[in-house]
Every structure is written in structure tokens, then in C-alpha cells.
Enzyme design. Structure first.
Site, PDB file in Angstrom:
ATOM      1  N   GLN A 112     103.336 -55.715  21.360  1.00 55.35           N
ATOM      2  CA  GLN A 112     104.593 -55.588  20.626  1.00 55.35           C
ATOM      3  C   GLN A 112     104.465 -56.071  19.174  1.00 55.35           C
ATOM      4  O   GLN A 112     105.131 -55.537  18.283  1.00 55.35           O
ATOM      5  CB  GLN A 112     105.678 -56.392  21.367  1.00 55.35           C
ATOM      6  CG  GLN A 112     107.106 -55.960  21.067  1.00 55.35           C
ATOM      7  CD  GLN A 112     107.548 -54.746  21.869  1.00 55.35           C
ATOM      8  OE1 GLN A 112     107.280 -54.651  23.052  1.00 55.35           O
ATOM      9  NE2 GLN A 112     108.242 -53.822  21.217  1.00 55.35           N
ATOM     10  N   LYS A 115     103.006 -53.075  17.280  1.00 52.81           N
ATOM     11  CA  LYS A 115     103.961 -51.957  17.344  1.00 52.81           C
ATOM     12  C   LYS A 115     105.124 -52.205  16.391  1.00 52.81           C
ATOM     13  O   LYS A 115     105.493 -51.343  15.600  1.00 52.81           O
ATOM     14  CB  LYS A 115     104.485 -51.826  18.782  1.00 52.81           C
ATOM     15  CG  LYS A 115     105.483 -50.708  18.981  1.00 52.81           C
ATOM     16  CD  LYS A 115     106.258 -50.828  20.293  1.00 52.81           C
ATOM     17  CE  LYS A 115     105.348 -50.989  21.492  1.00 52.81           C
ATOM     18  NZ  LYS A 115     106.096 -50.772  22.767  1.00 52.81           N
ATOM     19  N   LYS A 127     108.181 -60.566  24.431  1.00 48.05           N
ATOM     20  CA  LYS A 127     108.431 -59.795  25.660  1.00 48.05           C
ATOM     21  C   LYS A 127     108.857 -60.759  26.754  1.00 48.05           C
ATOM     22  O   LYS A 127     108.502 -61.932  26.715  1.00 48.05           O
ATOM     23  CB  LYS A 127     107.143 -59.074  26.107  1.00 48.05           C
ATOM     24  CG  LYS A 127     107.376 -57.930  27.048  1.00 48.05           C
ATOM     25  CD  LYS A 127     107.685 -56.651  26.285  1.00 48.05           C
ATOM     26  CE  LYS A 127     108.099 -55.520  27.178  1.00 48.05           C
ATOM     27  NZ  LYS A 127     108.168 -54.243  26.423  1.00 48.05           N
ATOM     28  N   ASP A 167     113.299 -52.511  29.347  1.00 44.91           N
ATOM     29  CA  ASP A 167     111.930 -52.066  29.641  1.00 44.91           C
ATOM     30  C   ASP A 167     111.997 -51.587  31.094  1.00 44.91           C
ATOM     31  O   ASP A 167     113.099 -51.304  31.595  1.00 44.91           O
ATOM     32  CB  ASP A 167     110.914 -53.209  29.456  1.00 44.91           C
ATOM     33  CG  ASP A 167     109.464 -52.701  29.431  1.00 44.91           C
ATOM     34  OD1 ASP A 167     109.037 -52.199  28.395  1.00 44.91           O
ATOM     35  OD2 ASP A 167     108.761 -52.781  30.473  1.00 44.91           O
ATOM     36  N   THR A 210     113.029 -43.749  22.571  1.00 49.09           N
ATOM     37  CA  THR A 210     111.586 -43.856  22.847  1.00 49.09           C
ATOM     38  C   THR A 210     111.002 -42.476  23.143  1.00 49.09           C
ATOM     39  O   THR A 210     109.975 -42.078  22.582  1.00 49.09           O
ATOM     40  CB  THR A 210     111.312 -44.832  24.005  1.00 49.09           C
ATOM     41  OG1 THR A 210     112.048 -46.041  23.772  1.00 49.09           O
ATOM     42  CG2 THR A 210     109.842 -45.150  24.119  1.00 49.09           C
ATOM     43  N   SER A 377     115.991 -50.005  18.151  1.00 52.85           N
ATOM     44  CA  SER A 377     116.580 -51.316  18.446  1.00 52.85           C
ATOM     45  C   SER A 377     116.818 -52.078  17.143  1.00 52.85           C
ATOM     46  O   SER A 377     117.845 -52.741  16.972  1.00 52.85           O
ATOM     47  CB  SER A 377     115.645 -52.136  19.335  1.00 52.85           C
ATOM     48  OG  SER A 377     115.801 -51.792  20.693  1.00 52.85           O
TER      49      SER A 377
END
Ligand code: NDP
Ligand code: 2IT
Length: 445
Positions: A112, A115, A127, A167, A210, A377
Site C-alpha cells: 500500500q 501504491k 492495512k 477490502d 477499483t 478513497s
């Protein structure tokens, strides 16, 4: 003296035993950025740069006791790994799945970081999740679990510190229950979670983001190679949030998607997946893909796994980590696949990735290809901060722009370092460079 990169990979394996997915994620990133590290090895060593990169700033593990409908008490484990806040507040989803453990959350949190950097927006990497299994639980049980989970998590998060989202196993329903509990305990109506419902601060197009973002980058990849995705045959795995909206956008762009899968089986629909049926089965009824045949009598349902054996031009793994192994890669190449782009996080094993790249397949890793979700987000966070909401078209246009820029950013980084066409190297270097700059600027913290 041995190489700094090799020493750190060894150290990560030694210091974090039994976390193979975390080792895999670290190995992939560090191997990719080796050229950058080796050009500055002395300075980076002195600053313990890589040690600071691979050790989370903070990892929180907690007990989650909840009561089922019969009155029995269950205890699950909750996690939040706040990995790196160099470029913004921690940001990343919450996974609810029985396979969750600290190593899984650390691999996801590590991915993450890079990303989120690639989105170009100011968000750090984090996360979380739990080994709670939402399957087969009543709505009230899911609510009580989410409340118990948030009762502890709320001490560590906030709109300017750490902003979780969905998720695997965490969708709009779970985010709603968690938001309600956060507000009740902290007394704050703020953008502490993303993926919220539209009536209480959610963003239009976050649900789709996504999957749509994945197709926007695939479209740009083909365009840059003088090709078009219209009329291409696409194979998708998964049947959740990412898969559903990837299928929908692929169809809107004129491609034909012939498969999807869930944790027990897969569907082959030669006429193209019926998205409305899929949504009814998965989003409304929360049922198995065995139901799909009732809507589409000409389709086939198979138990187990098998989508990668279906002939296609484009393969989009959208379910979970390590779901596409080297035997699958061999089949895809035999069948003439052009591109494999990851909707899920790390769905392709290291061997499979190498095989695909060695055989000239265009391969875009998850941290680039699925970044549209977290990017949107961040757009939800912006809207919450200014207490406004943008139209679907506005958010979707920003998402598309982010994905197109992201493609060129990773393509350029790969070329700059002599790895043209290697989007794994391109994504890791481009993601790392911004984090590196921010870490250097902020001193040893
Ligand atoms: P969902 O829970 O909505 O869907 C997951 C899908 O994958 C389901 O069809 C599920 O099957 C299947 N699946 C899950 N675990 C396994 C497993 N161990 N073996 C086989 N199939 C499995 O999750 P998402 O669609 O949100 O997430 C999918 C992937 O995309 C994950 O890797 C996630 O980290 C990643 N991702 C998600 C983002 C988001 O915004 N949601 C953003 C970026 C990445 P079943 O229906 O039987 O449960
Ligand atoms: O893996 C991911 O990027 C997500 N699950 C989405 C994270 C987010 O904060 O939207």
C-alpha cells in the site's frame, strides 16, 4: 561487503518468520529498486533507509470479542498495521477473512505504501483486518462484530491520522456499521473511513473505482502499444467488488468477459458474463456462483479453480494473493495471452510473474493496476474535508486521469532505468522515489 538489498531481504526473513507473503512483497519491491539503492548505497546504509522502510511505524493487534445470535461468545483477532506516513496519513483497507494473520496484513500494508504514492495523492500506507469470517453470519452478527472491532480500533484512527476502507469481506455494509460505532464512541462525524454510503459522506464512483480504474489502465496500456481492447476476450477471477466493476467496465469498452470465480468454483459464459445477475447473486443475495446458471442456462459452472485455462487476450486476476501460479502462466501463454493486469493485491506468484514477463506478456502489478480504488478513497477524503460532494462524472473523470498518468509514470520510470516494458520495476521505482524523498526530507524519525 555484501549488497545492502540482499542483507535487508535476509534480515526481513529472519526477523519475521512464518510470514511468507510479507517476504514475497518485500523481495519484489527491493529487487526492483536495487538499481536506485546501489547507486546510493553508502548514504542509504548510513541512514538505515531500508530498515526504516521494511519495519512498520506501528503495528496494533487486539482482541475482538463478540456475541452471536445464540448468545455464544467468540473471540477474533484484530490488526492495524500503520506502515509508513511519510507522504500522508495512513490509508488502506480492512480485510475480514479467516486467512488473515499479521504477515498477510504486513504484506498488504507494505504494498500500500508504494501504491498510494503512485496515485500522486497525499496518502501513507496502512492495512488492517481480522480473521473473522463474514460468510454464513447473520446481519446482526456482522454488526456486532464490526462494533466490537471498532470499539478498539477507534483509539488509533482519525481523519488526519489513519483512514481505513474496504477490502476482502469488508464492503459498504461493514463500513456503515464501523462508521456508526466510531461516531458513537468518538463523537466525531468525520472522514475517518472511506467507502461510506452516499447518504453519510461517501463518494460517488468509489464502489466502482477499483474495477473501473483497472480497465482504464488496461485501455491506456493497449493504446500505448497501438492496440485496442474492443473485441478482446477477457478472463476475470473473483466475483467481488473489484471483479464485478472490472467486468462492467470491460464490457462498456467493448471487450467480452467470459469468466468469473468465487472461493468454491468458477463460471464460463461464452456469451459474456451477465453483470446484473452477478450483482444480484453476490451483492444482494450473498450467494454462491452455483446460482449463476439459473440466470444463464447456456453457461457452465465448475467446482474448484480453472479460469486461467480459458483462452483469452487479457487476464485480470481480481480475487486474492497467489491465485495465479506458474502452471497457470504457462497455460495463458500457450493460449496466446497479450496482457495480465492485477486487480487483486499480489495475485501472481513470483515464478508466474517472471514466466509471463520472459514470454513478452504485458504485465501490470496490482500496486499500479488496482490503485484506482485507494485513489478514489483519497478523493472521498477531499470531499469530506471540504464538506461537498462531486458528481459521478467528475469523480470518474479524475479517476481516469489518475490511471492514465499512473501508466505513463511507471512506463517512463522503467525506460529511465533501462527496463523498458517492465512495469513491475517501473511501478516500484516510481512509487519508491516519492516516499524516499519525503523520508529524507523529514529526517530520521
Ligand atoms: P470481495 O470480498 O468483494 O471479493 C473477493 C472475491 O474473491 C470473492 O469473489 C471471493 O469469493 C474471492 N476470494 C476471496 N478469497 C479467496 C480465496 N482465498 N480463494 C478463492 N477466492 C477467493 O473483495 P474485493 O473484490 O474488494 O477484493 C479482491 C482483491 O482486490 C483483494 O486482493 C483486495 O485486496 C484487492 N483490492 C481491493 C480493493 C477495493 O477497493 N475493494 C482495492 C484494491 C485492491 P467468495 O465470493 O466466495 O467470497
Ligand atoms: O488494497 C487497496 O488498495 C484497498 N483495499 C483500498 C484501500 C482504500 O483505502 O481505499
Amino acid at each position: 561487503m555484501s549488497s545492502y538489498v540482499d542483507e535487508i531481504i535476509e534480515q526481513v526473513i529472519k526477523q519475521n518468520p512464518s510470514e511468507p507473503e510479507f517476504h514475497q512483497a518485500v523481495r519484489e519491491v527491493l529487487e526492483s529498486i536495487r538499481v536506485v539503492i546501489e547507486a546510493n548505497e553508502e548514504k542509504f546504509r548510513r541512514d538505515a533507509l531500508l530498515e526504516r522502510l521494511v519495519n512498520p511505524e506501528r503495528q496494533i493487534k487486539f482482541r475482538v470479542p463478540w456475541i452471536d445470535d445464540k448468545g455464544d461468545v467468540h473471540v477474533n483477532t484484530g490488526y492495524r498495521v500503520q506502515f509508513n506516513s511519510a507522504i500522508g496519513p495512513y490509508k488502506g483497507g480492512l480485510r475480514l477473512h479467516p486467512s488473515v494473520n499479521l504477515g498477510i496484513i504486513k504484506f498488504l500494508g507494505f504494498e500500500q505504501i508504494f501504491k498510494n504514492s503512485l496515485t500522486g495523492l497525499p496518502i501513507g500506507g496502512g492495512k488492517g483486518g481480522s480473521d473473522f469470517d463474514p460468510k454464513g453470519k447473520s446481519d446482526r452478527e456482522v454488526m456486532r462484530f464490526c462494533q466490537a472491532f471498532m470499539t478498539e480500533l477507534c483509539k488509533y484512527i482519525g481523519a488526519d491520522t489513519d483512514v481505513p476502507a474496504g477490502d476482502i469481506g469488508t464492503g459498504g455494509r461493514e463500513i456503515g456499521y464501523m462508521f456508526g460505532q466510531y461516531k458513537k464512541i468518538r463523537g466525531l462525524f468525520e472522514g475517518v473511513l472511506t467507502g461510506k454510503g452516499l447518504t453519510y459522506g461517501g463518494s460517488l464512483a468509489r464502489t466502482e473505482a477499483t474495477g473501473y480504474g483497472l480497465l482504464y489502465i488496461v485501455e491506456e496500456l493497449f493504446k500505448s502499444h497501438g492496440a485496442d481492447i474492443a473485441d478482446k476476450t477477457v478472463v476475470v477471477s473473483g466475483a467481488g467488488n473489484v471483479a464485478i466493476y472490472a467486468i462492467q467496465k470491460a464490457q462498456q469498452l467493448g471487450a467480452k468477459v467470459v469468466t468469473c470465480s468465487d472461493s468454491t468454483g468458477w463460471v464460463y459464459d461464452p456469451e459474456g458474463i451477465d453483470v446484473a445477475a452477478l450483482k444480484q447473486i453476490k451483492e444482494v443475495d450473498r450467494a454462491r456462483l452455483t446460482e449463476y446458471k439459473k440466470y444463464r442456462p447456456n453457461s457452465e459452472y465448475h467446482e474448484g479453480r480453472g479460469v486461467w485455462a480459458v483462452k483469452c487476450d487479457i487476464a485480470l486476476p481480481c480475487a486474492t494473493q497467489n491465485e495465479l501460479d506458474v502452471e497457470d502462466a504457462v497455460l495463458l501463454v500457450e493460449n496466446g495471452v497479450t496482457a495480465v493486469c492485477e486487480g487483486a493485491n499480489m495475485p501472481t506468484t513470483e515464478k508466474a510473474t517472471k514466466y509471463l514477463q520472459d514470454n513478452g506478456v504485458w504485465f501490470i502489478p496490482g500496486k499500479a493496476a488496482n490503485a484506482g480504488g485507494v485513489a478514489t478513497s483519497a478523493l472521498e477524503m477531499s470531499q469530506n474535508s471540504e464538506r461537498l460532494s462531486w458528481t459521478f462524472e467528475e469523480v470518474d473523470a479524475k479517476l481516469k486521469n489518475i490511471m492514465v498518468n499512473l501508466y505513463h509514470n511507471i512506463d517512463d520510470a522503467a525506460k529511465k532505468y533501462g527496463f523498458e516494458g517492465n512495469y513491475v520495476v517501473g511501478a516500484n521505482i516510481a512509487g519508491f522515489e516519492k516516499v524516499l524523498d519525503a523520508m529524507n526530507a523529514q529526517g530520521i524519525v
